[in-house]
Design a protein around this motif. Structure first.
Motif, PDB file in Angstrom:
ATOM      1  N   GLY A   6     -16.540   1.934  23.823  1.00  0.00           N
ATOM      2  CA  GLY A   6     -15.699   2.394  24.915  1.00  0.00           C
ATOM      3  C   GLY A   6     -15.070   3.731  24.581  1.00  0.00           C
ATOM      4  N   SER A   7     -13.752   3.762  24.509  1.00  0.00           N
ATOM      5  CA  SER A   7     -13.023   5.013  24.262  1.00  0.00           C
ATOM      6  C   SER A   7     -12.766   5.296  22.788  1.00  0.00           C
ATOM      7  CB  SER A   7     -11.672   4.972  25.002  1.00  0.00           C
ATOM      8  OG  SER A   7     -11.851   4.805  26.387  1.00  0.00           O
ATOM      9  N   TYR A   8     -13.095   4.348  21.911  1.00  0.00           N
ATOM     10  CA  TYR A   8     -12.737   4.506  20.504  1.00  0.00           C
ATOM     11  C   TYR A   8     -13.927   4.241  19.582  1.00  0.00           C
ATOM     12  CZ  TYR A   8      -8.140   4.005  22.651  1.00  0.00           C
ATOM     13  OH  TYR A   8      -7.047   4.156  23.461  1.00  0.00           O
ATOM     14  N   SER A   9     -13.942   4.931  18.464  1.00  0.00           N
ATOM     15  CA  SER A   9     -15.000   4.722  17.486  1.00  0.00           C
ATOM     16  C   SER A   9     -14.626   3.595  16.533  1.00  0.00           C
ATOM     17  CB  SER A   9     -15.240   6.004  16.675  1.00  0.00           C
ATOM     18  OG  SER A   9     -14.160   6.231  15.781  1.00  0.00           O
ATOM     19  N   ALA A  10     -15.608   3.125  15.781  1.00  0.00           N
ATOM     20  CA  ALA A  10     -15.362   2.070  14.792  1.00  0.00           C
ATOM     21  C   ALA A  10     -14.330   2.527  13.771  1.00  0.00           C
ATOM     22  CB  ALA A  10     -16.670   1.702  14.102  1.00  0.00           C
ATOM     23  N   ARG A  11     -14.421   3.778  13.353  1.00  0.00           N
ATOM     24  CA  ARG A  11     -13.459   4.300  12.385  1.00  0.00           C
ATOM     25  C   ARG A  11     -12.056   4.321  12.971  1.00  0.00           C
ATOM     26  NH1 ARG A  11     -14.692  10.170  10.769  1.00  0.00           N
ATOM     27  NH2 ARG A  11     -13.786  10.494  12.837  1.00  0.00           N
ATOM     28  N   ASP A  12     -11.926   4.762  14.235  1.00  0.00           N
ATOM     29  CA  ASP A  12     -10.620   4.756  14.906  1.00  0.00           C
ATOM     30  C   ASP A  12     -10.014   3.355  14.859  1.00  0.00           C
ATOM     31  OD1 ASP A  12     -11.006   7.423  15.674  1.00  0.00           O
ATOM     32  OD2 ASP A  12     -11.775   6.877  17.658  1.00  0.00           O
ATOM     33  N   LEU A  13     -10.818   2.371  15.239  1.00  0.00           N
ATOM     34  CA  LEU A  13     -10.332   1.000  15.321  1.00  0.00           C
ATOM     35  C   LEU A  13      -9.932   0.461  13.951  1.00  0.00           C
ATOM     36  CD1 LEU A  13     -12.910  -0.486  17.858  1.00  0.00           C
ATOM     37  CD2 LEU A  13     -10.520   0.106  18.304  1.00  0.00           C
ATOM     38  N   ALA A  55      -8.504  -9.421   4.524  1.00  0.00           N
ATOM     39  CA  ALA A  55      -9.853  -9.873   4.192  1.00  0.00           C
ATOM     40  C   ALA A  55     -10.728  -9.896   5.435  1.00  0.00           C
ATOM     41  CB  ALA A  55      -9.792 -11.256   3.559  1.00  0.00           C
ATOM     42  N   HIS A  56     -10.165 -10.311   6.554  1.00  0.00           N
ATOM     43  CA  HIS A  56     -10.911 -10.349   7.817  1.00  0.00           C
ATOM     44  C   HIS A  56     -11.373  -8.948   8.216  1.00  0.00           C
ATOM     45  CE1 HIS A  56     -12.111 -11.372  11.852  1.00  0.00           C
ATOM     46  NE2 HIS A  56     -11.162 -10.631  12.399  1.00  0.00           N
ATOM     47  N   LEU A  57     -10.475  -7.975   8.152  1.00  0.00           N
ATOM     48  CA  LEU A  57     -10.829  -6.610   8.530  1.00  0.00           C
ATOM     49  C   LEU A  57     -11.823  -5.993   7.547  1.00  0.00           C
ATOM     50  CD1 LEU A  57      -7.384  -5.207   9.737  1.00  0.00           C
ATOM     51  CD2 LEU A  57      -9.250  -6.184  11.090  1.00  0.00           C
ATOM     52  N   GLU A  58     -11.709  -6.352   6.278  1.00  0.00           N
ATOM     53  CA  GLU A  58     -12.669  -5.851   5.287  1.00  0.00           C
ATOM     54  C   GLU A  58     -14.072  -6.368   5.594  1.00  0.00           C
ATOM     55  OE1 GLU A  58     -13.614  -6.271   0.503  1.00  0.00           O
ATOM     56  OE2 GLU A  58     -11.538  -6.393   1.208  1.00  0.00           O
ATOM     57  N   ARG A  59     -14.160  -7.619   6.024  1.00  0.00           N
ATOM     58  CA  ARG A  59     -15.474  -8.184   6.341  1.00  0.00           C
ATOM     59  C   ARG A  59     -16.027  -7.608   7.637  1.00  0.00           C
ATOM     60  NH1 ARG A  59     -12.889 -13.503   4.076  1.00  0.00           N
ATOM     61  NH2 ARG A  59     -13.651 -13.391   1.929  1.00  0.00           N
ATOM     62  N   VAL A  60     -15.143  -7.261   8.558  1.00  0.00           N
ATOM     63  CA  VAL A  60     -15.581  -6.563   9.768  1.00  0.00           C
ATOM     64  C   VAL A  60     -16.199  -5.225   9.366  1.00  0.00           C
ATOM     65  CG1 VAL A  60     -14.761  -5.315  11.806  1.00  0.00           C
ATOM     66  CG2 VAL A  60     -13.962  -7.650  11.371  1.00  0.00           C
ATOM     67  N   GLU A  61     -15.528  -4.531   8.469  1.00  0.00           N
ATOM     68  CA  GLU A  61     -16.030  -3.237   7.997  1.00  0.00           C
ATOM     69  C   GLU A  61     -17.369  -3.391   7.283  1.00  0.00           C
ATOM     70  OE1 GLU A  61     -14.568   0.498   5.162  1.00  0.00           O
ATOM     71  OE2 GLU A  61     -13.336  -1.297   5.338  1.00  0.00           O
ATOM     72  N   GLU A  83     -11.805   2.777   0.443  1.00  0.00           N
ATOM     73  CA  GLU A  83     -10.964   3.067   1.597  1.00  0.00           C
ATOM     74  C   GLU A  83     -10.970   4.560   1.879  1.00  0.00           C
ATOM     75  OE1 GLU A  83      -7.121   1.382   1.381  1.00  0.00           O
ATOM     76  OE2 GLU A  83      -6.409   2.314   3.223  1.00  0.00           O
ATOM     77  N   GLY A  84     -11.165   4.881   3.137  1.00  0.00           N
ATOM     78  CA  GLY A  84     -11.186   6.282   3.546  1.00  0.00           C
ATOM     79  C   GLY A  84     -12.573   6.875   3.553  1.00  0.00           C
ATOM     80  N   GLU A  85     -13.572   6.126   2.995  1.00  0.00           N
ATOM     81  CA  GLU A  85     -14.920   6.655   2.933  1.00  0.00           C
ATOM     82  C   GLU A  85     -15.879   5.966   3.899  1.00  0.00           C
ATOM     83  OE1 GLU A  85     -16.255   6.351  -1.053  1.00  0.00           O
ATOM     84  OE2 GLU A  85     -14.960   7.947  -1.794  1.00  0.00           O
ATOM     85  N   ALA A  86     -15.456   4.848   4.476  1.00  0.00           N
ATOM     86  CA  ALA A  86     -16.366   4.071   5.316  1.00  0.00           C
ATOM     87  C   ALA A  86     -16.486   4.658   6.715  1.00  0.00           C
ATOM     88  CB  ALA A  86     -15.868   2.617   5.405  1.00  0.00           C
ATOM     89  N   ILE A  87     -17.612   4.422   7.323  1.00  0.00           N
ATOM     90  CA  ILE A  87     -17.882   4.799   8.713  1.00  0.00           C
ATOM     91  C   ILE A  87     -17.657   6.293   8.932  1.00  0.00           C
ATOM     92  CG2 ILE A  87     -17.546   4.140  11.119  1.00  0.00           C
ATOM     93  CD1 ILE A  87     -18.292   1.798   9.494  1.00  0.00           C
ATOM     94  N   HIS A  88     -18.434   7.105   8.232  1.00  0.00           N
ATOM     95  CA  HIS A  88     -18.338   8.548   8.424  1.00  0.00           C
ATOM     96  C   HIS A  88     -19.209   8.982   9.605  1.00  0.00           C
ATOM     97  CE1 HIS A  88     -16.084   9.137   4.812  1.00  0.00           C
ATOM     98  NE2 HIS A  88     -17.009   8.599   4.063  1.00  0.00           N
ATOM     99  N   GLU A  89     -18.855  10.107  10.198  1.00  0.00           N
ATOM    100  CA  GLU A  89     -19.673  10.664  11.264  1.00  0.00           C
ATOM    101  C   GLU A  89     -20.845  11.409  10.628  1.00  0.00           C
ATOM    102  OE1 GLU A  89     -16.910  11.613  15.026  1.00  0.00           O
ATOM    103  OE2 GLU A  89     -16.636  12.930  13.315  1.00  0.00           O
TER     104      GLU A  89
END
Length: 266
Positions: free
Chosen positions: A114-121, A237-243, A260-266
């Motif tokens: 939608g309006s947000y990227s996975a990284r945003d979320l 832990a839930h959010l880490e597994r989502v990632e 942290e900070g390196e995941a889901i790069h453009e």
């Protein structure tokens, strides 16, 4: 290569018909759909394979929703969900009034919901949902407890993927509400649609539903027990597994989430 709608006349069998070997890049669609795989999964798998294998290349136009529905013998809503997932992956782009076109041969490492990227979320959820879970364990009321228990039990029984996604977003809203801070709930409400799209995406491509139920159950138990530390840990832990699941989809072969900070790069 542009796939024309002129090939859809009933009874026709031109060279590009799906049943003709070496013809249509969407492959042979004859035969029954596997019962243990959803219709959306089947449509998505065929289209994604055609794109990532190069049978459909950048700039090619996909058949219309109606045409794909006929080819796969599914409803347009099923096709629409598959196309939405392709777009979230960055494999296609929808052009108003013109159709859907191949945009990339490989998935975007930062899919958009939608309006947000996975990284945003992920960034926002870490800063909102983790502390909110801790506050929920401290401040939850009996009504909050009853609502969360009812939700998790409903989710564990639910067999319809769409209904489960709706319950999933409601669950996260309820946890935020149980924090006693309306700002947390307001933030989750703002990203609710994106969370639902991401949840559906992960269920389709990452088979996350049953594991999410387990993670949610652990979180609810921590909140019921009033353990702030356990609730914070469960949500983290839930959010880490989502990632991790997101990375496994867009970066096949990723065994562990990046730092942290390196995941889901453009």
């Amino acid at each position: 290569m542009v796939l024309s709608d002129s090939r859809t006349t009933p009874g026709d069998a031109p060279a590009s018909d799906p049943a003709v070997p070496g013809g249509d890049p969407l492959g042979d669609l004859d035969g029954p759909v596997p019962r243990r795989v959803s219709a959306t999964d089947v449509v998505l798998a065929h289209l994604r394979t055609a794109i990532e294998s190069g049978e459909l290349t950048v700039g090619d136009k996909l058949p219309t929703e109606a045409e794909l529905g006929r080819r796969f013998a599914v409803s347009r809503s099923v096709v629409r969900e598959a196309l939405r997932t392709l777009q979230a992956l960055g494999l296609t782009v929808s052009r108003a009034g013109k159709g859907t076109y191949v945009a990339s041969q490989g998935p975007n490492h930062n899919p958009v919901f939608g309006s947000y990227s996975a990284r945003d979320l992920l960034e926002v959820r870490r800063h909102v949902e983790i502390p909110a879970a801790g506050y929920a364990a401290q401040r939850r009321t009996q009504d909050d407890i009853d609502h969360l228990l009812t939700l998790i039990e409903s989710m564990e029984r639910e067999t319809d993927p769409t209904a489960w996604v709706a319950l999933d977003t409601l669950f996260h809203l309820t946890v935020a509400g149980a924090s006693g801070n309306p700002v947390f709930q307001k933030v989750i409400e703002e990203i609710r649609d994106a969370l639902a799209r991401q949840s559906s995406f992960l269920n389709q491509l990452g088979d996350r539903r049953r594991q999410s139920d387990t993670e949610h159950r652990v979180l609810v138990e921590a909140i019921v027990e009033g353990s702030e530390g356990a609730a914070v840990h469960a949500m983290a832990a839930h959010l880490e597994r989502v990632e991790t699941a997101l990375n496994s989809i867009v970066r096949p072969g990723t065994a562990h989430p990046p730092h942290e900070g390196e995941a889901i790069h453009e």
